[in-house]
Enzyme design. Structure first.
Site, PDB file in Angstrom:
ATOM      1  N   ALA A   1       0.489  -1.156   0.156  1.00 39.84           N
ATOM      2  CA  ALA A   1      -0.097  -0.001  -0.104  1.00 39.84           C
ATOM      3  C   ALA A   1       0.887   1.327  -0.046  1.00 39.84           C
ATOM      4  O   ALA A   1       1.998   1.048   0.271  1.00 39.84           O
ATOM      5  CB  ALA A   1      -0.751   0.005   1.255  1.00 39.84           C
TER       6      ALA A   1
ATOM      7  N   GLY B   1      -0.960  -5.475  -0.828  1.00 49.18           N
ATOM      8  CA  GLY B   1      -1.748  -5.393  -1.834  1.00 49.18           C
ATOM      9  C   GLY B   1      -0.868  -5.911  -3.322  1.00 49.18           C
ATOM     10  O   GLY B   1      -1.583  -6.083  -4.167  1.00 49.18           O
TER      11      GLY B   1
ATOM     12  N   GLU C   1      -1.681  -9.044  -3.692  1.00 52.61           N
ATOM     13  CA  GLU C   1      -3.253  -9.143  -3.915  1.00 52.61           C
ATOM     14  C   GLU C   1      -3.507  -8.977  -5.354  1.00 52.61           C
ATOM     15  O   GLU C   1      -4.419  -9.909  -6.018  1.00 52.61           O
ATOM     16  CB  GLU C   1      -4.187  -8.435  -2.785  1.00 52.61           C
ATOM     17  CG  GLU C   1      -4.068  -9.081  -1.576  1.00 52.61           C
ATOM     18  CD  GLU C   1      -4.759  -8.196  -0.467  1.00 52.61           C
ATOM     19  OE1 GLU C   1      -4.389  -6.724  -0.425  1.00 52.61           O
ATOM     20  OE2 GLU C   1      -5.814  -8.585   0.183  1.00 52.61           O
TER      21      GLU C   1
ATOM     22  N   GLU D   1       0.296  -8.051   6.322  1.00 50.33           N
ATOM     23  CA  GLU D   1      -0.674  -6.999   7.085  1.00 50.33           C
ATOM     24  C   GLU D   1      -0.636  -7.127   8.642  1.00 50.33           C
ATOM     25  O   GLU D   1      -0.797  -5.894   9.321  1.00 50.33           O
ATOM     26  CB  GLU D   1      -2.053  -7.041   6.480  1.00 50.33           C
ATOM     27  CG  GLU D   1      -1.998  -6.529   5.200  1.00 50.33           C
ATOM     28  CD  GLU D   1      -1.522  -7.273   4.079  1.00 50.33           C
ATOM     29  OE1 GLU D   1      -1.211  -8.344   4.153  1.00 50.33           O
ATOM     30  OE2 GLU D   1      -2.078  -6.861   2.788  1.00 50.33           O
TER      31      GLU D   1
END
Ligand code: NAI
Length: 687
Positions: free
Chosen positions: A61, A100, A103, A123
């Site tokens: 992120a 992310g 992901e 995370e």
């Protein structure tokens, strides 16, 4: 533009270029979404390669968006858009695919990665769960067990392990881009695997989730994110894809606003700021390609091991040949222990040891870039060492002392080239503890300070700049903790109750068991020195215990009794007797866990404020880092200063006043009062 689309025949190559780490900013999310839309409508494209420019794939992120309201497009929608693209997307991963980033890769139909790549969902380390389908897609791809390990632990896996678990389809040895394009050409026209969202999680055995809950819960202690991540993974395996996505999002948003996530974010930013201090920006550090350690005892051996772990050749200097042998054996012992614990292979340990040479002749140091002194804590001995170093070392070699309590200004007197001298205060065991206090003298040159920070980064440690005072930041605070612990005993608490309360607060050990483990003698010696300087350190019980030879575990007795040379503490009637004799009985009160923690931690905050006011620490967050990385303060509480700000500084002042009224702590000092008036430490006291 963070995203550029190029063509290789009928393959589109989408390149993300968002330096420094291709973080998923709002602009990048928008561009990726738009790329998926436009490529779907492009009849000349059969497949899409997603690759990144620079040193890494999407590393996570955008930290600039941390703690702010999320802006659309939201990452789950971007990942879904890629996953539902009409053409297959192939993620080509180098560097790190984290959070992310992974992901997004899970939204692609295939993943290829260079051998040096690492992939992970870290995370939980920020008090969060993955927020864009990580907990839902990963178990569908690699199975629940592997997903539980990756998501609840937060540690990344390397490309080979990722391939073995099915997370990566191919490990690439040659050029990543050309391989990925060929791979894409190859899959065109062939039957494709289903998007991960359309797959099910492979069934797990009976009791799998209950067992995982036990293991993860035991490891996480009071940290909430790991168990919440586990709940997401369980949902992913037991409910529909959409229900699991909704559950993950809800959990993510809830945790994002939690005090633990705020604390962990605070520590993350504090570490970044400390590792590259703003005050040293633009100052080049000196080259450190070789190092030496003087003294191969507890600290010297650990420092040598840390230097070797970072790949530097090390010379160990001791007093005589026998001491050299002992020092080398101490270092070997550290690597052997790492082999026993499975942290190092026998070959790696042998290679580490091969890089250490020893001797008692200082002339061996004529070419060494950095010398760290770790001899006895005695000014005369240290002076003699630095006089010799001044004579034999290159004039630009950096010279450092690891002293705990002596004044580096005094140690540095007479050094030829005082600008190259500084304190580098490691914590025991030095090969493990991440804190490195960097203590300049008035003469230390900025590039030598920058070298201290660069060394910390090389060793994987967190540098914290400390000014000169008795104990610098960490040990100055430790004295307060110990004094408070004794005050608690004298007013009705027991060692066992204090230790239990501090463990419940989140520390790995309480103050009494920690002293028994480390030995009471070193602190007694320091109190003696302090008294000789005319100071009046408060440790009536410890003083009495030391007179009785109760130096801790090694003596079979300390704050606790240890039967038969064992390590199991049992409450000591002798200590109880000493406390009864010394306590005046008037201030005995009932102590519960919360009030014990307050009486230990809030005086630390008071001292922290004084340390800031004195300029011994530059930033309140630095004090948090010292406590977290040097003394095991729970990271998820953000350190004592952050903890106090969360409690509200006015409330902290009030509690300290009450304790002071009962004679159980010093009253709030000027630093804390100033900060309480301003609302926080930074605006009142940061240098
Ligand atoms: P130690 O007693 O285990 O080791 C000191 C070593 O220095 C011995 O092996 C001794 O032979 C050697 N030595 C003494 N004079 C020497 C000389 N002139 N030339 C070469 N070698 C010499 O002591 P420890 O605990 O390793 O402490 C060393 C320094 O580190 C002290 O200044 C101490 O205050 C500091 N320190 C200690 C910490 C701890 O937890 N033990 C933590 C941080 C700093």
């Amino acid at each position: 533009m963070p995203v550029v689309i190029a063509r290789e025949g009928r393959i589109a190559v989408v390149t993300i270029d968002n330096p420094p780490v291709n973080a998923l900013s709002q602009a990048l999310r928008q561009d990726l979404f738009d790329a998926a839309e436009s490529l779907d409508g492009d009849g000349d494209v059969d497949a899409v390669v997603l690759i990144c420019a620079g040193r890494t794939f999407i590393a996570g992120a955008d930290v600039n968006e941390f703690g702010k309201p999320p802006q659309p497009p939201h990452l789950p929608d971007v990942v879904s858009r890629v996953e539902r693209a009409a053409k297959p997307w192939i993620a080509a991963v180098h560097g790190s695919a984290l959070g992310g980033g992974l992901e997004v890769a899970l939204g692609c139909r295939f993943r290829v990665a260079t051998a040096s790549a690492s992939l992970g969902l870290p995370e939980v380390k920020l008090g969060l769960v993955p927020g864009a389908g990580g907990t839902v897609r990963l178990p569908r791809l690699v199975g629940a067990a592997a997903a539980v390990e990756m998501v609840t632990g937060g540690a990344p896996v390397d490309a080979r392990k990722a391939a073995a678990m099915g997370l990566v389809d191919h490990v690439v040895d040659g050029d990543l881009r050309s391989f990925a394009v060929e791979f894409a050409q190859d899959v065109v026209g062939k039957p494709l695997p289903r998007p991960i969202a359309d797959r099910a999680v492979a069934a797990v055995g009976d009791g799998f989730w209950e067992a995982a809950e036990k293991t993860v819960g035991a490891k996480a202690k009071r940290e909430i994110a790991p168990l919440r991540a586990l709940a997401c993974l369980r949902k992913a395996s037991e409910a529909s894809f959409d229900a699991a996505m909704a559950f993950e999002r809800e959990t993510f948003l809830e945790l994002r606003g939690s005090p633990q996530a705020a604390a962990l974010r605070h520590v993350f930013f504090a570490e970044r700021a400390a590792s590259r201090p703003a005050e040293l920006a633009g100052i080049a550090s000196r080259d450190i390609r070789s190092a030496a350690v003087i003294g191969g005892g507890t600290m010297g051996a650990g420092i040598a091991a840390a230097l070797r772990d970072a790949g530097l050749p090390v010379i160990l200097i001791e007093r005589d040949t026998a001491a050299v042998e002992r020092g080398l054996a101490n270092i070997r012992g550290i690597f052997d222990a790492a082999v026993k614990r499975g942290r190092l292979t026998a070959e790696a340990a042998a290679a580490r040891m091969a890089g250490v040479s020893g001797g008692d002749d200082y002339r061996l140091l004529a070419d060494t870039d950095l010398v760290i002194e770790a001899v006895f804590e005695d000014l005369a001995v240290k002076h003699a060492v630095f006089a010799t170093l001044s004579a034999v070392c290159r004039p630009n070699a950096v010279l450092a002392t690891n002293t705990s309590y002596l004044d580096p200004e005094r140690i540095g007197e007479g050094i030829a080239g005082p600008e190259r001298f500084l304190g580098l205060h490691f914590f025991s065991p030095a090969q493990v503890m991440k804190l490195l206090e960097i203590v300049p003298t008035a003469a230390t040159a900025p590039d030598v300070l920058a070298t201290g920070s660069a060394l910390a980064r090389l060793l994987g440690k967190i540098p914290v700049r400390a000014g000169i005072c008795d104990g610098f930041i960490g040990n100055r605070i430790l004295k307060v903790t110990r004094a408070q612990a004794e005050r608690l005993l004298l007013s009705g608490a027991t060692p066992a109750a204090v230790d239990a309360a501090m463990r419940a607060f989140g520390l790995p050990m309480g103050p009494f068991e920690a002293q028994d483990l480390g030995g009471l003698d070193i602190a007694a010696f320091q109190r003696q020195a302090a008294r000789a300087r005319g100071e009046t350190p408060f440790a009536p019980v410890a003083d009495r215990l030391c007179e009785m030879g109760r130096f801790g575990q090694k003596a079979g007795a300390g704050w606790y009794d240890y039967a038969d040379g064992g390590r199991t503490p049992s409450p000591s009637p002798v200590v109880e007797q000493v406390v009864a004799e010394l306590g005046d009985g008037k201030t005995r009160r009932h102590w519960d866990e919360a009030s014990i923690a307050d009486a230990i931690i809030l005086p630390v905050v008071n001292e922290g404020a004084a340390i800031l006011r004195d300029g011994v620490a530059l930033r309140p967050a630095d004090i948090d880092l010292v406590k977290i990385h040097g003394y095991g303060f729970p990271r998820w509480r953000g350190g004592p200063m952050h903890h106090a700000e969360q409690r509200g500084l006015q409330a902290v002042v009030e509690i300290l006043r009450q304790l002071a009224d009962e004679g159980l702590a010093d009253p709030p000092g000027q630093g804390l009062l100033q900060a309480a008036a301003a609302g926080d430490f930074s605006s009142a006291l940061a240098q």
